[in-house]
Each structure stands twice: as C-alpha cells, then as structure tokens.
Motif scaffolding. Structure first.
Motif, PDB file in Angstrom:
ATOM      1  N   LEU A 118       0.722  -1.357   0.005  1.00 18.17           N
ATOM      2  CA  LEU A 118      -0.050  -0.025   0.075  1.00 18.17           C
ATOM      3  C   LEU A 118       0.846   1.278   0.239  1.00 18.17           C
ATOM      4  O   LEU A 118       0.317   2.362   0.242  1.00 18.17           O
ATOM      5  N   ASN A 119       2.053   1.017  -0.172  1.00 20.22           N
ATOM      6  CA  ASN A 119       3.184   2.295  -0.171  1.00 20.22           C
ATOM      7  C   ASN A 119       3.048   2.981   1.276  1.00 20.22           C
ATOM      8  O   ASN A 119       3.285   4.212   1.194  1.00 20.22           O
ATOM      9  N   HIS A 120       2.661   2.250   2.340  1.00 19.25           N
ATOM     10  CA  HIS A 120       2.843   3.059   3.768  1.00 19.25           C
ATOM     11  C   HIS A 120       3.974   2.766   4.288  1.00 19.25           C
ATOM     12  O   HIS A 120       4.275   1.947   5.275  1.00 19.25           O
ATOM     13  N   PHE A 121       5.168   3.258   3.736  1.00 19.25           N
ATOM     14  CA  PHE A 121       6.460   3.065   4.128  1.00 19.25           C
ATOM     15  C   PHE A 121       6.790   3.894   5.591  1.00 19.25           C
ATOM     16  O   PHE A 121       7.879   3.010   6.261  1.00 19.25           O
ATOM     17  N   ASP A 122       6.154   4.661   5.809  1.00 21.21           N
ATOM     18  CA  ASP A 122       6.374   5.260   7.359  1.00 21.21           C
ATOM     19  C   ASP A 122       5.924   4.266   8.340  1.00 21.21           C
ATOM     20  O   ASP A 122       6.502   4.550   9.329  1.00 21.21           O
ATOM     21  N   ALA A 123       4.869   3.504   7.948  1.00 17.93           N
ATOM     22  CA  ALA A 123       4.558   2.480   9.183  1.00 17.93           C
ATOM     23  C   ALA A 123       5.520   1.375   9.276  1.00 17.93           C
ATOM     24  O   ALA A 123       5.150   0.707  10.233  1.00 17.93           O
ATOM     25  N   ILE A 124       6.323   1.174   8.329  1.00 16.12           N
ATOM     26  CA  ILE A 124       7.157  -0.299   8.400  1.00 16.12           C
ATOM     27  C   ILE A 124       7.816  -0.571   9.648  1.00 16.12           C
ATOM     28  O   ILE A 124       7.857  -1.436   9.972  1.00 16.12           O
ATOM     29  N   GLU A 125       8.427   0.424   9.988  1.00 17.62           N
ATOM     30  CA  GLU A 125       9.453   0.389  10.875  1.00 17.62           C
ATOM     31  C   GLU A 125       8.786   0.405  12.508  1.00 17.62           C
ATOM     32  O   GLU A 125       9.407   0.040  13.409  1.00 17.62           O
ATOM     33  N   SER A 126       7.432   0.428  12.318  1.00 14.72           N
ATOM     34  CA  SER A 126       6.961   0.349  13.678  1.00 14.72           C
ATOM     35  C   SER A 126       6.140  -1.070  13.940  1.00 14.72           C
ATOM     36  O   SER A 126       5.447  -1.320  14.833  1.00 14.72           O
ATOM     37  N   VAL A 127       6.208  -1.968  12.703  1.00 11.69           N
ATOM     38  CA  VAL A 127       5.598  -3.552  12.703  1.00 11.69           C
ATOM     39  C   VAL A 127       6.054  -4.114  13.620  1.00 11.69           C
ATOM     40  O   VAL A 127       7.283  -4.388  13.451  1.00 11.69           O
ATOM     41  N   GLN A 128       5.613  -4.620  14.629  1.00 12.76           N
ATOM     42  CA  GLN A 128       6.134  -5.636  15.613  1.00 12.76           C
ATOM     43  C   GLN A 128       5.836  -6.963  15.075  1.00 12.76           C
ATOM     44  O   GLN A 128       5.001  -7.387  14.221  1.00 12.76           O
ATOM     45  N   PRO A 129       6.857  -7.795  15.346  1.00 14.17           N
ATOM     46  CA  PRO A 129       7.818  -7.934  16.292  1.00 14.17           C
ATOM     47  C   PRO A 129       9.321  -7.414  15.604  1.00 14.17           C
ATOM     48  O   PRO A 129      10.230  -7.803  15.917  1.00 14.17           O
ATOM     49  N   PHE A 130       9.099  -6.830  14.504  1.00 13.00           N
ATOM     50  CA  PHE A 130      10.301  -6.637  13.729  1.00 13.00           C
ATOM     51  C   PHE A 130      11.116  -5.156  13.853  1.00 13.00           C
ATOM     52  O   PHE A 130      11.884  -4.824  12.963  1.00 13.00           O
ATOM     53  N   GLU A 131      10.493  -4.237  15.027  1.00 13.41           N
ATOM     54  CA  GLU A 131      11.022  -3.049  14.995  1.00 13.41           C
ATOM     55  C   GLU A 131      12.671  -3.135  15.021  1.00 13.41           C
ATOM     56  O   GLU A 131      13.410  -2.186  14.429  1.00 13.41           O
ATOM     57  N   GLY A 132      13.345  -3.711  15.775  1.00 18.13           N
ATOM     58  CA  GLY A 132      14.788  -4.003  15.775  1.00 18.13           C
ATOM     59  C   GLY A 132      15.394  -4.852  14.846  1.00 18.13           C
ATOM     60  O   GLY A 132      16.649  -5.029  14.843  1.00 18.13           O
ATOM     61  N   ARG A 133      14.660  -5.487  14.176  1.00 17.38           N
ATOM     62  CA  ARG A 133      15.360  -6.551  13.120  1.00 17.38           C
ATOM     63  C   ARG A 133      15.349  -6.162  11.717  1.00 17.38           C
ATOM     64  O   ARG A 133      14.798  -6.543  10.848  1.00 17.38           O
ATOM     65  N   ARG A 134      16.316  -4.969  11.551  1.00 12.07           N
ATOM     66  CA  ARG A 134      16.438  -4.285  10.243  1.00 12.07           C
ATOM     67  C   ARG A 134      16.943  -5.139   9.116  1.00 12.07           C
ATOM     68  O   ARG A 134      16.512  -5.144   7.888  1.00 12.07           O
ATOM     69  N   LEU A 135      17.742  -6.165   9.320  1.00 14.14           N
ATOM     70  CA  LEU A 135      18.243  -6.836   8.413  1.00 14.14           C
ATOM     71  C   LEU A 135      17.507  -7.808   7.939  1.00 14.14           C
ATOM     72  O   LEU A 135      17.260  -7.938   6.621  1.00 14.14           O
ATOM     73  N   VAL A 136      16.577  -8.517   8.666  1.00 13.20           N
ATOM     74  CA  VAL A 136      15.623  -9.578   8.338  1.00 13.20           C
ATOM     75  C   VAL A 136      14.450  -8.627   7.505  1.00 13.20           C
ATOM     76  O   VAL A 136      14.070  -8.858   6.589  1.00 13.20           O
ATOM     77  N   ARG A 137      13.993  -7.584   8.117  1.00 15.40           N
ATOM     78  CA  ARG A 137      13.129  -6.867   7.781  1.00 15.40           C
ATOM     79  C   ARG A 137      13.313  -6.238   6.299  1.00 15.40           C
ATOM     80  O   ARG A 137      12.666  -6.537   5.343  1.00 15.40           O
ATOM     81  N   GLY A 138      14.519  -5.808   6.039  1.00 17.85           N
ATOM     82  CA  GLY A 138      14.960  -5.359   4.617  1.00 17.85           C
ATOM     83  C   GLY A 138      14.839  -6.387   3.766  1.00 17.85           C
ATOM     84  O   GLY A 138      14.778  -6.215   2.601  1.00 17.85           O
ATOM     85  N   LYS A 139      15.630  -7.411   4.010  1.00 10.58           N
ATOM     86  CA  LYS A 139      15.623  -8.594   3.094  1.00 10.58           C
ATOM     87  C   LYS A 139      14.355  -9.158   2.831  1.00 10.58           C
ATOM     88  O   LYS A 139      13.945  -9.271   1.362  1.00 10.58           O
ATOM     89  N   VAL A 140      13.450  -9.451   3.618  1.00 12.16           N
ATOM     90  CA  VAL A 140      12.080  -9.595   3.460  1.00 12.16           C
ATOM     91  C   VAL A 140      11.469  -8.645   2.436  1.00 12.16           C
ATOM     92  O   VAL A 140      10.736  -9.393   1.172  1.00 12.16           O
ATOM     93  N   LEU A 141      11.414  -7.457   2.605  1.00  7.99           N
ATOM     94  CA  LEU A 141      10.562  -6.482   1.827  1.00  7.99           C
ATOM     95  C   LEU A 141      11.458  -6.356   0.472  1.00  7.99           C
ATOM     96  O   LEU A 141      10.684  -6.346  -0.693  1.00  7.99           O
ATOM     97  N   PHE A 142      12.732  -6.508   0.262  1.00  8.49           N
ATOM     98  CA  PHE A 142      13.260  -6.572  -1.010  1.00  8.49           C
ATOM     99  C   PHE A 142      12.578  -7.767  -1.834  1.00  8.49           C
ATOM    100  O   PHE A 142      12.379  -7.670  -3.088  1.00  8.49           O
TER     101      PHE A 142
END
Length: 207
Positions: free
Chosen positions: A119-143
């Motif tokens: 939905l292009n709600h990029f600002d909301a992505i970093e607050s999605v639990q429980p991945f707030e501090g899991r940047r590497l995993v989160r970034g890889k999944v999104l890509f």
C-alpha cells in the motif's frame, strides 16, 4: 556528478546476472507466496530444524545470499524464534511465553510488513511488531517481495554512507526513509532509471 557518471560507464552487470537474480526472486516467491504466509508453520519458518534448509529463514540467509547478505552472528536470534541444535530446544525472544506464541507474532508481522509495502505505507513499516529492531531481516524480506520498491541494502550505516556520497537527503536514523530515498534518486537519473534496484545496489557496493 562526474564521479558517478564515470562509475556508471565503467560498471558491468550482465543480462545473465540480472536474469539469474530475477529467477532466484521468482523461486523464493513461488516457495513462499504472500498468500501462503498466513498458513506458514513454525517448522517451515525456522532455522535449526531437520527440514530447515527448505525453510523461510534459510532462504533469507543462505539461498538468496547473492541478493543481499544479512549474516547471522546471533545464531538465529535475529529471526525471533529458532531451534537450537546444541540444546535441542526452541529459543525465542523473551517477550513471548513459548515458541508458538513467538512464531504467531512473527507471522502476523510478516503479513503486516508486506501489506504496508503493498500500500506504499512506508512510514508505518518500522513500527511493525515484532520486527522493529530486526532491520536486516525486515529489509531482506521487503526486497524479496518488492524488488522494485526497495534496494537490497539493509544496514543503517551502509544506507547513510551511500546517501551522503550521492548527496541524497533523508532521515539518517530511518532505514526505510534512506532506502526509499535511494530508490527515488535512482529513478530520477536518466541512466539509472532503466536499471533494476539490484543492479543499482551492486554499482554502489562495487564503486
């Protein structure tokens, strides 16, 4: 920026390399379609189990390493729940009562991440639990699910370094803000706009 133009002219990334990457992304998406994530099982997700080499986390870390490395110095903890072969026990984030509760949170979070990106709600992505501090995993999944919306660069330090070198303004504390700013920079460039986000990231790391 003369240095950038010289780097672009000197950079080589073949059609075969791109096709191999596209095929790998397609294979991952076929193995773990967005629709199937709601029915994903713990055994199909986690590393450390006997069948883990066919699992979601194994694909992230090993099978798709050529599409962006996330490493695993934490021995599985970055995935929030995993099976420890030494102790023969499930390990999970201490916020959860047991491995199944941890996995249900992970599964809900994965779906939420992809819904936000869709939905292009990029600002909301970093607050999605429980991945707030899991940047590497989160970034890889999104890509892997949205290779046209994100560059496969997951480290805050790397993202900031590239933004600074290219003169890209963004919130240097935000993984998503910098990632999306780099994509916008690429898309606004007359030559880079025809490139995939993967090819662009390879240029940045190579040059």
């Amino acid at each position: 920026m003369a240095e950038l133009e010289a780097a672009i002219a000197d950079f080589v990334f073949t059609d075969e390399q791109q096709q191999n990457a596209d095929d790998l992304i397609a294979s991952f998406q076929a193995a773990f379609s967005r629709e199937s994530l709601r029915n994903l099982t713990l055994d199909r997700y986690a590393v450390g189990t006997e069948s883990s080499q066919a699992g979601f986390c194994y694909w992230l870390e090993f099978k798709t390493a050529s599409l962006g490395r996330i490493g695993n110095p934490q021995g599985g903890r970055q995935y929030l729940v995993y099976f420890n072969q030494n102790s023969k026990k499930w390990k999970f984030d201490p916020h959860f009562k047991n491995e199944q509760e941890a996995f249900e949170a992970v599964k809900t979070g994965l779906v939420a991440l992809l819904d936000c990106a869709d939905l292009n709600h990029f600002d909301a992505i970093e607050s999605v639990q429980p991945f707030e501090g899991r940047r590497l995993v989160r970034g890889k999944v999104l890509f892997l699910y949205f290779p046209e919306k994100f560059v496969p660069i997951f480290s805050l330090e790397h993202l900031k370094d590239f933004c600074v070198q290219l003169g890209v303004k963004a919130n240097y504390q935000s993984q998503m803000a910098m990632n999306r700013a780099l994509v916008s920079f690429k898309n606004a460039h007359p030559t880079l706009s025809t490139w995939s986000n993967l090819k662009f990231s390879r240029l940045l790391y190579d040059k």
